[in-house]
Design a protein around this motif. Structure first.
Motif, PDB file in Angstrom:
ATOM      1  N   ASP A 226      34.674 -23.685  -8.419  1.00  0.00           N
ATOM      2  CA  ASP A 226      35.177 -24.472  -7.568  1.00  0.00           C
ATOM      3  C   ASP A 226      36.147 -25.062  -8.452  1.00  0.00           C
ATOM      4  O   ASP A 226      35.680 -25.526  -9.539  1.00  0.00           O
ATOM      5  CB  ASP A 226      34.462 -25.451  -6.666  1.00  0.00           C
ATOM      6  N   ILE A 227      37.567 -25.698  -7.935  1.00  0.00           N
ATOM      7  CA  ILE A 227      38.443 -26.538  -8.668  1.00  0.00           C
ATOM      8  C   ILE A 227      37.787 -27.933  -8.400  1.00  0.00           C
ATOM      9  O   ILE A 227      37.339 -28.355  -7.513  1.00  0.00           O
ATOM     10  CB  ILE A 227      39.848 -26.511  -7.992  1.00  0.00           C
ATOM     11  N   CYS A 228      37.647 -28.857  -9.581  1.00  0.00           N
ATOM     12  CA  CYS A 228      37.510 -30.240  -9.350  1.00  0.00           C
ATOM     13  C   CYS A 228      38.094 -31.019 -10.382  1.00  0.00           C
ATOM     14  O   CYS A 228      38.144 -30.787 -11.521  1.00  0.00           O
ATOM     15  CB  CYS A 228      36.003 -30.491  -9.650  1.00  0.00           C
ATOM     16  N   ILE A 229      39.382 -31.710  -9.914  1.00  0.00           N
ATOM     17  CA  ILE A 229      40.089 -32.601 -11.017  1.00  0.00           C
ATOM     18  C   ILE A 229      40.002 -34.063 -10.406  1.00  0.00           C
ATOM     19  O   ILE A 229      41.002 -34.382 -10.688  1.00  0.00           O
ATOM     20  CB  ILE A 229      41.427 -31.959 -10.982  1.00  0.00           C
ATOM     21  N   ILE A 230      38.925 -34.450 -10.055  1.00  0.00           N
ATOM     22  CA  ILE A 230      38.719 -35.784  -9.681  1.00  0.00           C
ATOM     23  C   ILE A 230      39.118 -36.871 -10.717  1.00  0.00           C
ATOM     24  O   ILE A 230      39.292 -37.971 -10.639  1.00  0.00           O
ATOM     25  CB  ILE A 230      37.423 -36.070  -8.937  1.00  0.00           C
ATOM     26  N   ASP A 231      38.565 -36.115 -12.030  1.00  0.00           N
ATOM     27  CA  ASP A 231      38.910 -37.106 -13.280  1.00  0.00           C
ATOM     28  C   ASP A 231      40.282 -36.896 -13.908  1.00  0.00           C
ATOM     29  O   ASP A 231      40.556 -37.404 -14.944  1.00  0.00           O
ATOM     30  CB  ASP A 231      37.951 -36.794 -14.122  1.00  0.00           C
ATOM     31  N   GLU A 232      41.365 -36.057 -13.079  1.00  0.00           N
ATOM     32  CA  GLU A 232      42.562 -35.718 -13.738  1.00  0.00           C
ATOM     33  C   GLU A 232      43.620 -36.111 -12.651  1.00  0.00           C
ATOM     34  O   GLU A 232      44.736 -35.473 -12.680  1.00  0.00           O
ATOM     35  CB  GLU A 232      42.547 -34.436 -14.062  1.00  0.00           C
ATOM     36  N   LEU A 233      43.553 -37.229 -11.893  1.00  0.00           N
ATOM     37  CA  LEU A 233      44.517 -37.331 -10.826  1.00  0.00           C
ATOM     38  C   LEU A 233      45.708 -38.263 -11.257  1.00  0.00           C
ATOM     39  O   LEU A 233      46.879 -38.074 -10.386  1.00  0.00           O
ATOM     40  CB  LEU A 233      43.796 -37.982  -9.547  1.00  0.00           C
ATOM     41  N   GLN A 234      45.634 -38.986 -12.128  1.00  0.00           N
ATOM     42  CA  GLN A 234      46.552 -40.002 -12.528  1.00  0.00           C
ATOM     43  C   GLN A 234      47.795 -39.323 -12.562  1.00  0.00           C
ATOM     44  O   GLN A 234      48.958 -39.839 -12.339  1.00  0.00           O
ATOM     45  CB  GLN A 234      46.134 -40.708 -13.780  1.00  0.00           C
ATOM     46  N   GLU A 235      48.315 -38.390 -13.732  1.00  0.00           N
ATOM     47  CA  GLU A 235      49.582 -37.898 -13.523  1.00  0.00           C
ATOM     48  C   GLU A 235      50.321 -37.484 -12.525  1.00  0.00           C
ATOM     49  O   GLU A 235      51.351 -37.703 -12.112  1.00  0.00           O
ATOM     50  CB  GLU A 235      49.599 -36.702 -14.653  1.00  0.00           C
ATOM     51  N   MET A 236      49.504 -36.819 -11.530  1.00  0.00           N
ATOM     52  CA  MET A 236      50.093 -36.363 -10.174  1.00  0.00           C
ATOM     53  C   MET A 236      50.444 -37.384  -9.289  1.00  0.00           C
ATOM     54  O   MET A 236      51.267 -37.523  -8.367  1.00  0.00           O
ATOM     55  CB  MET A 236      49.206 -35.312  -9.594  1.00  0.00           C
ATOM     56  N   ILE A 237      49.472 -38.512  -9.179  1.00  0.00           N
ATOM     57  CA  ILE A 237      49.966 -39.812  -8.429  1.00  0.00           C
ATOM     58  C   ILE A 237      51.072 -40.452  -8.968  1.00  0.00           C
ATOM     59  O   ILE A 237      51.855 -41.045  -8.007  1.00  0.00           O
ATOM     60  CB  ILE A 237      48.535 -40.786  -8.406  1.00  0.00           C
ATOM     61  N   GLU A 238      51.158 -40.577 -10.365  1.00  0.00           N
ATOM     62  CA  GLU A 238      52.186 -41.290 -10.766  1.00  0.00           C
ATOM     63  C   GLU A 238      53.394 -40.492 -10.588  1.00  0.00           C
ATOM     64  O   GLU A 238      54.555 -41.114 -10.337  1.00  0.00           O
ATOM     65  CB  GLU A 238      52.099 -41.610 -12.505  1.00  0.00           C
ATOM     66  N   ALA A 239      53.587 -39.206 -10.624  1.00  0.00           N
ATOM     67  CA  ALA A 239      54.420 -38.418 -10.384  1.00  0.00           C
ATOM     68  C   ALA A 239      55.127 -38.487  -8.735  1.00  0.00           C
ATOM     69  O   ALA A 239      56.067 -37.921  -8.287  1.00  0.00           O
ATOM     70  CB  ALA A 239      54.419 -37.139 -10.712  1.00  0.00           C
ATOM     71  N   GLY A 240      54.117 -38.819  -7.859  1.00  0.00           N
ATOM     72  CA  GLY A 240      54.193 -39.053  -6.491  1.00  0.00           C
ATOM     73  C   GLY A 240      54.089 -38.036  -5.586  1.00  0.00           C
ATOM     74  O   GLY A 240      54.716 -37.794  -4.608  1.00  0.00           O
ATOM     75  N   VAL A 241      53.166 -37.164  -6.207  1.00  0.00           N
ATOM     76  CA  VAL A 241      52.408 -35.838  -5.220  1.00  0.00           C
ATOM     77  C   VAL A 241      52.267 -36.541  -3.811  1.00  0.00           C
ATOM     78  O   VAL A 241      51.564 -37.505  -4.112  1.00  0.00           O
ATOM     79  CB  VAL A 241      51.643 -35.253  -5.763  1.00  0.00           C
ATOM     80  N   ASP A 242      52.414 -36.135  -2.920  1.00  0.00           N
ATOM     81  CA  ASP A 242      52.273 -36.375  -1.618  1.00  0.00           C
ATOM     82  C   ASP A 242      51.001 -36.247  -0.898  1.00  0.00           C
ATOM     83  O   ASP A 242      50.626 -37.071  -0.318  1.00  0.00           O
ATOM     84  CB  ASP A 242      53.508 -35.901  -0.237  1.00  0.00           C
ATOM     85  N   SER A 243      50.191 -35.308  -1.064  1.00  0.00           N
ATOM     86  CA  SER A 243      49.145 -34.861  -0.462  1.00  0.00           C
ATOM     87  C   SER A 243      48.138 -34.092  -1.537  1.00  0.00           C
ATOM     88  O   SER A 243      48.512 -33.320  -2.222  1.00  0.00           O
ATOM     89  CB  SER A 243      49.269 -33.997   0.722  1.00  0.00           C
ATOM     90  N   PHE A 244      46.788 -34.570  -1.469  1.00  0.00           N
ATOM     91  CA  PHE A 244      45.865 -34.024  -2.262  1.00  0.00           C
ATOM     92  C   PHE A 244      44.898 -33.333  -1.186  1.00  0.00           C
ATOM     93  O   PHE A 244      44.321 -33.803  -0.389  1.00  0.00           O
ATOM     94  CB  PHE A 244      44.956 -34.898  -2.971  1.00  0.00           C
ATOM     95  N   LYS A 245      44.654 -31.775  -1.375  1.00  0.00           N
ATOM     96  CA  LYS A 245      43.918 -31.233  -0.348  1.00  0.00           C
ATOM     97  C   LYS A 245      42.385 -30.900  -0.945  1.00  0.00           C
ATOM     98  O   LYS A 245      42.243 -30.246  -2.148  1.00  0.00           O
ATOM     99  CB  LYS A 245      44.515 -29.818   0.024  1.00  0.00           C
ATOM    100  N   ILE A 246      41.294 -31.229  -0.116  1.00  0.00           N
ATOM    101  CA  ILE A 246      40.047 -30.752  -0.408  1.00  0.00           C
ATOM    102  C   ILE A 246      39.783 -29.491   0.527  1.00  0.00           C
ATOM    103  O   ILE A 246      39.780 -29.714   1.899  1.00  0.00           O
ATOM    104  CB  ILE A 246      39.035 -31.838  -0.263  1.00  0.00           C
ATOM    105  N   ASP A 247      39.510 -28.486  -0.022  1.00  0.00           N
ATOM    106  CA  ASP A 247      39.169 -27.418   0.742  1.00  0.00           C
ATOM    107  C   ASP A 247      37.961 -26.978   1.043  1.00  0.00           C
ATOM    108  O   ASP A 247      36.938 -26.705  -0.126  1.00  0.00           O
ATOM    109  CB  ASP A 247      39.862 -25.894  -0.079  1.00  0.00           C
ATOM    110  N   GLY A 248      37.278 -27.188   2.111  1.00  0.00           N
ATOM    111  CA  GLY A 248      36.117 -26.913   2.245  1.00  0.00           C
ATOM    112  C   GLY A 248      35.460 -25.424   2.780  1.00  0.00           C
ATOM    113  O   GLY A 248      34.299 -25.654   3.472  1.00  0.00           O
ATOM    114  N   ILE A 249      36.106 -24.570   2.720  1.00  0.00           N
ATOM    115  CA  ILE A 249      35.598 -23.271   3.162  1.00  0.00           C
ATOM    116  C   ILE A 249      34.458 -22.822   2.465  1.00  0.00           C
ATOM    117  O   ILE A 249      34.288 -23.246   1.398  1.00  0.00           O
ATOM    118  CB  ILE A 249      36.928 -22.225   2.849  1.00  0.00           C
ATOM    119  N   GLN A 250      33.272 -22.193   3.325  1.00  0.00           N
ATOM    120  CA  GLN A 250      32.214 -21.832   2.864  1.00  0.00           C
ATOM    121  C   GLN A 250      31.126 -23.071   2.320  1.00  0.00           C
ATOM    122  O   GLN A 250      30.431 -22.749   1.429  1.00  0.00           O
ATOM    123  CB  GLN A 250      32.289 -20.778   1.955  1.00  0.00           C
TER     124      GLN A 250
END
Length: 309
Positions: A226-250
């Motif tokens: 499973d992807i997990c980058i809860i500790d690596e969000l800063q760069e994307m937030i500063e860049a202005g990424v619009d939406s972060f998705k949590i995929d809960g399949i299975q």
């Protein structure tokens, strides 16, 4: 610095209120007839109820219509899009241009999010679909952080990135993949083929187990981690990424709710108090590891490595 949307995939309409309380900003729902690899099946009544609940709380609902459509389903698209417009869905997620073309005819004001899961690998392609009518592009899971930042800097549309959960490695419209490996005597074998949920391709050489399931859209093989980058969000937030998705399949409803709560905390701290975010990052990862299924190790996907073919 704006806060990115926290986008979550509920397993049922009963999850919606709890996920709102956990901090979700928006939801992806739908039915497998039209959407791919959904965390749960939502009937039309469920869709209408989920939208009503979300809108009451000021949240959004996006309905997945990103399946691969053959001729036999084309006639159903217009009627379903008309239904989604009538219940005030906030956007339709599409990959097949047929959905875009039909939406132009029956619901020209309906926002569209382009999502093929694999081909959104450069900003020119994202902008192409933006000029065709898409409001948002969902980036491929196989690109690294530097490419994501560059795409956001040059995009004419909103950018959505998956930050948590499993990813799809392979899809076939056929339902015979399990039989192929089993009867060919390959190194990979299908375990628990009779059961819908606990079914894997087992790569003994690498000790990886790939979840596999079959539905109306064919066979799907998912990532072993499973992807997990809860500790690596800063760069994307500063860049202005619009939406972060949590995929809960299975995943269970309880797991998705807890993960949503943790990412809500991470996003809020990263925007409001970056030092506090830095201080708590390790603790957030540890909390996820504590509830993570034992057969689903965490990793950072392709965020910090090049794709190798």
């Amino acid at each position: 610095m704006k806060k990115p949307e926290l986008l979550v995939t509920p397993t049922s309409v009963e999850d919606i209120q709890g996920l709102i309380e956990a901090g979700a900003d928006a939801f992806v729902i739908g039915e497998q007839k039209f959407g791919l690899r959904l965390a749960g099946e939502f009937s039309r009544d469920d869709v209408a109820k989920a939208i009503e609940m979300a809108h009451h709380a000021g949240k959004k609902v996006y309905v997945a219509m990103n399946a691969i459509f053959h001729n036999d389903k084309i006639e159903a698209l217009g009627e379903y899009i008309t239904f989604l417009q009538s219940v005030k869905a906030d956007a339709i997620i599409f990959g097949d241009p047929a959905v875009l073309m039909v939406a132009r005819e029956v619901a020209p004001d309906m926002p569209l999010h382009w999502n093929t899961e694999t081909t959104a690998t450069n900003y020119y392609t994202c902008n192409y679909w933006g000029r065709k009518g898409a409001k948002r592009a969902v980036l491929a899971r196989e690109i690294n952080m530097d490419a994501i930042i560059e795409m956001k800097e040059n995009a004419e549309v909103e950018i959505e990135v998956q930050v948590h959960g499993m990813t799809c490695m392979f899809q076939s419209k056929r339902s015979l993949l399990g039989n192929y490996f089993e009867y060919q005597g390959k190194a990979m074998e299908v375990e628990n083929r009779k059961h819908e949920k606990d079914m894997f391709l087992h790569d003994k050489e690498r000790e990886n187990k790939y979840p596999i399931f079959e539905d109306e859209n064919g066979t799907h093989i998912m990532s072993p981690n499973d992807i997990c980058i809860i500790d690596e969000l800063q760069e994307m937030i500063e860049a202005g990424v619009d939406s972060f998705k949590i995929d809960g399949i299975q995943k269970s409803a309880e797991y998705i709710k807890e993960i949503t709560s943790l990412y809500r905390k991470a996003i809020d701290l990263c925007v409001d108090d970056i030092d506090a975010y830095d201080d708590i990052k390790t603790e957030l990862v540890e909390k996820i590891e504590a509830i993570q299924p034992t057969n689903r190790p965490l990793d950072t996907g392709f965020f910090f490595k090049e794709t190798v073919y």
